[in-house]
Design an enzyme around this catalytic site. Structure first.
Site, PDB file in Angstrom:
ATOM      1  N   HIS A 475      68.270  46.394  64.910  1.00 46.02           N
ATOM      2  CA  HIS A 475      67.006  45.940  64.324  1.00 46.02           C
ATOM      3  C   HIS A 475      67.151  44.525  63.767  1.00 46.02           C
ATOM      4  CE1 HIS A 475      63.203  46.571  61.933  1.00 46.02           C
ATOM      5  NE2 HIS A 475      63.795  45.639  61.183  1.00 46.02           N
ATOM      6  N   GLU A 476      68.142  44.334  62.912  1.00 52.11           N
ATOM      7  CA  GLU A 476      68.310  43.022  62.286  1.00 52.11           C
ATOM      8  C   GLU A 476      68.726  41.974  63.308  1.00 52.11           C
ATOM      9  OE1 GLU A 476      67.114  42.439  59.506  1.00 52.11           O
ATOM     10  OE2 GLU A 476      66.849  44.506  58.833  1.00 52.11           O
ATOM     11  N   HIS A 479      65.644  40.612  64.818  1.00 50.66           N
ATOM     12  CA  HIS A 479      65.128  39.512  63.992  1.00 50.66           C
ATOM     13  C   HIS A 479      65.948  38.245  64.235  1.00 50.66           C
ATOM     14  CE1 HIS A 479      62.140  41.535  61.602  1.00 50.66           C
ATOM     15  NE2 HIS A 479      62.980  42.357  61.019  1.00 50.66           N
ATOM     16  N   HIS A 482      64.954  36.454  67.240  1.00 56.40           N
ATOM     17  CA  HIS A 482      63.654  35.804  67.032  1.00 56.40           C
ATOM     18  C   HIS A 482      63.869  34.413  66.424  1.00 56.40           C
ATOM     19  CE1 HIS A 482      59.219  36.606  65.597  1.00 56.40           C
ATOM     20  NE2 HIS A 482      59.279  35.738  66.582  1.00 56.40           N
TER      21      HIS A 482
END
Length: 686
Positions: A475-476, A479, A482
């Site tokens: 998940h991180e 990010h 991104h």
């Protein structure tokens, strides 16, 4: 530690001759921050004065681009300071944080409430069709105009003064809220000494608890902390119901102990100030104000989604509770299931149903191998390669760093991983940037950091993750990608600078690739034998993915409901925080055996700043997007489909805030999603 805080020797204001421009952490001391902030603030004030006081007519270059270029030193100093304040703080840094919070808010107000500056921006915005702007320039202008208006630029002088006072006070309160939660987490430790104390705890948890004790000067003992990677497995495995209750109550009551670190009065004041702020800006409630600049747009749209998912999730959770109660009784345990029992009995039900328990799974999820899995996924999707750095500045010995290269060997940026829990780090997991990508001032490559709170393995032992921990890492890292893949000209639009209900799309979408069988077959290898996860265990693991999903969805949704309802009040004066939380949960029919994932007194997403205030729903909103987006890959028959991955990179991961989020998603998928894929993903579809 440096001793001099004079400006000429201040490393925060000097040229960084470090590998890839990584901050020179070993040279930076807490006493450097305040002088560096003072200089950086003064520099930007001079820059803003030059823009707003210009005698020439406003142009995109002399106003918007000049705004974008301003504050370079402040971004650099703030990037270092706020990352350390979250990941490796101390009393000196916290003192600076408290001092700077209202000063920085005041500085921001001085920019976005500047009458002359706003007139220049508004003039450009009103004439935007005739300026010959490209799409990115038009987007930057539109965003700046929106930011100025939402900051109060159009208000009368008296209203501006009041709004400025409110935002400065909110900044101080948010900082104190966060520091209070950290203090409660740091001060608690459950010390285990005897074999009776350790009953039920598997070897990996004992090793991690011994390591935590060692770090706290309690060699030979075992310590359970309030880090999620410590407390959750303890609640799952400990046979000592009394100790489970003791630890659970400490975890649930962070910020709610009626002492110096109690947050209820802070929340009440923040809620009242947020309502006043919204009304000054022409909105009925703070939720109306906050959501008007998101994908959701209105509280009603958020409530519809939450309610649509709540009914099936609550029904599933109640059925799960009945299963736990039945198991307890079948074992002769004369108990009524309480919140501190849920994980303990759920683990046993999962074992009975799927022949799967955490102690069996965890040796296959070594931290180092899951990092490699995340990198391999990025390589297969986006052509990225990762080269670990050996000699670079560190703010803590545990951090690691990699240079990220594209498929042609060109530099993409630097990725830093800070994976282990420690007393100087706030709880949770997050991504941040020491430097963001942009092309306005040169080809600026990003320095991105992922911060986790995993339990560190004992001396010579690998650090092991639960499947949930592994999902958090993916998940991180989503990010992180991104930020790393950002490809924009203007800093305002870079990377994760998108609405909160869109920013979770790249992170939650990336989680899907962890569950791809070929990734797990290659990277889920046993910590002792090196053998890949057996096929039949992999099948059981995948079959159990939606186990306990009622509980997980209910604890999350409860927090989202409380956040939204608190900020839908049009008068928050005299708020009794405990009573409000209780009444809101009763209204939605919260099962007694489950508590909010984040109770209000330690809900840092919502009260340690504005970030996710009225916005905790964002994870669910983005999940509607990510479930549908991954379906697009599944429809091709290849989870790593090249054409789909290229569209994903172009319109989502590298696009920052170039487009309105709905437009960006439609460009990728061809349409907007419905909640059907989300309900199916969670196993809650009718």
């Amino acid at each position: 530690m440096a001793s001099s805080a004079n400006l000429s020797g201040n490393p925060l204001l000097s040229t960084w001759n470090t590998p890839f421009g990584i901050p020179p952490f070993e040279s930076i001391a807490p006493e450097h921050f305040k002088p560096a902030f003072d200089r950086a603030l003064a520099d930007q004030q001079d820059e803003i004065a030059a823009i707003s006081g210009s005698g020439t007519a406003a142009t995109f270059a002399n106003t918007i681009e000049a705004l974008e270029r301003s504050g370079a030193a402040l971004k650099r100093v703030g990037g270092v300071f706020f990352n350390l304040a979250g990941s490796h703080t101390n009393e000196a840094i916290q003192a600076v944080e408290r001092e700077m919070a209202p000063i920085l808010a005041k500085h921001r107000n001085s920019i976005f409430m500047n009458e002359a500056l706003y007139r220049r921006v508004a003039d450009l915005y009103d004439n935007r069709e005739s300026l010959g702007l490209d799409a990115e320039q038009a987007r930057v202008l539109e965003r700046y105009h929106t930011i100025f208006v939402r900051a109060g630029a159009k208000l009368a002088p008296d209203e501006k003064r009041r709004l400025a006072a409110i935002t400065e006070r909110l900044a101080s309160l948010g900082t104190q809220f966060s520091q209070n939660v950290l203090a409660d987490e740091k001060s608690y430790q459950l010390v285990l000494e005897t074999e009776e104390d350790l009953a039920g705890l598997p070897s990996f948890l004992r090793e991690a608890a011994a390591q935590a004790a060692e770090e706290r000067g309690l060699t030979g003992k075992y310590v359970i902390t309030l880090s999620r990677s410590s407390i959750e497995p303890f609640l799952q495995f400990s046979k000592r119901r009394d100790l489970r209750e003791q630890a659970f109550r400490a975890w649930a009551s962070r910020g709610d102990n009626n002492g110096a670190t109690d947050n209820k009065a802070i929340i009440a004041e923040m809620a009242a100030l947020r309502v006043e702020r919204a009304k000054l800006l022409g909105y009925e409630t703070f939720a109306d104000f906050k959501l008007s600049d998101t994908m959701a747009k209105t509280p009603e749209a958020v409530l519809k989604l939450l309610n649509d998912v709540w009914a099936p999730a609550r029904a599933r959770a109640l059925a799960e509770r009945d299963d736990l109660q039945a198991l307890a009784q079948s074992q002769g345990d004369n108990v009524v299931i309480e919140p501190w029992d849920w994980r303990f009995y759920a683990d046993q039900v999962r074992m009975a149903r799927h022949n799967l328990d955490e102690a069996t799974i965890k040796p296959y999820f070594q931290l180092d191998r899951i990092i490699e899995a995340a990198f391999e996924t990025a390589h297969r999707l986006f052509g990225l390669n990762f080269q670990e750095l050996q000699d670079f500045p560190k703010y803590h010995p545990d951090i690691r760093a990699w240079q990220v290269l594209d498929s042609q060997g060109a530099d993409v940026g630097i990725f830093i991983g800070d994976y282990f829990a420690r007393p100087s780090k706030r709880s949770g997991a997050w991504m941040s940037a020491f430097r963001s990508q942009e092309r306005l001032t040169g080809d600026v490559r990003p320095i991105i950091v992922n911060v986790m709170n995993f339990a560190k393995g004992g001396a010579g032992e690998p650090s092991l993750l639960s499947f949930d921990d592994a999902r958090t890492l993916f998940h991180e890292f989503g990010h992180g990608l991104h930020g790393l893949l950002s490809s924009v000209t203007y800093p305002l639009l870079a990377g994760t600078a998108v609405p909160t209900d869109f920013v979770e799309l790249p992170s939650q979408l990336y989680e899907h690739w962890l569950s791809q069988p070929d990734i797990l077959r290659r990277y889920a290898t046993h910590s002792r034998t090196g053998e890949p996860i057996p096929e039949e265990l992999l099948e059981r693991l995948m079959a159990a993915r939606n186990f306990n999903q009622g509980f997980a969805t209910v604890e999350y949704l409860a927090s989202a409901f409380v956040d939204l309802e608190l900020h839908r009040r049009d008068d928050a004066k005299d708020l009794d925080v405990s009573a409000f939380e209780k009444e809101t949960l009763e209204k939605i029919g919260m099962p007694r055996e489950i508590i909010m994932r984040h109770r209000t007194p330690h809900f840092t997403h919502v009260f340690a700043g504005d970030g996710y205030s009225s916005g905790y729903y964002s994870y669910m909103w983005s999940e509607v997007l990510d479930a549908d987006a991954f379906t697009a890959f599944e429809e091709t028959g290849d989870a790593f489909d090249k054409e789909m991955a290229e569209k994903l990179k172009r319109f989502i991961y590298s696009a920052g805030n170039l487009r309105d989020p709905a437009e960006a998603y439609t460009a990728f998928r061809g349409r907007l999603p419905t909640a059907d894929a989300l309900l199916a993903k969670r196993g809650l579809a009718a």
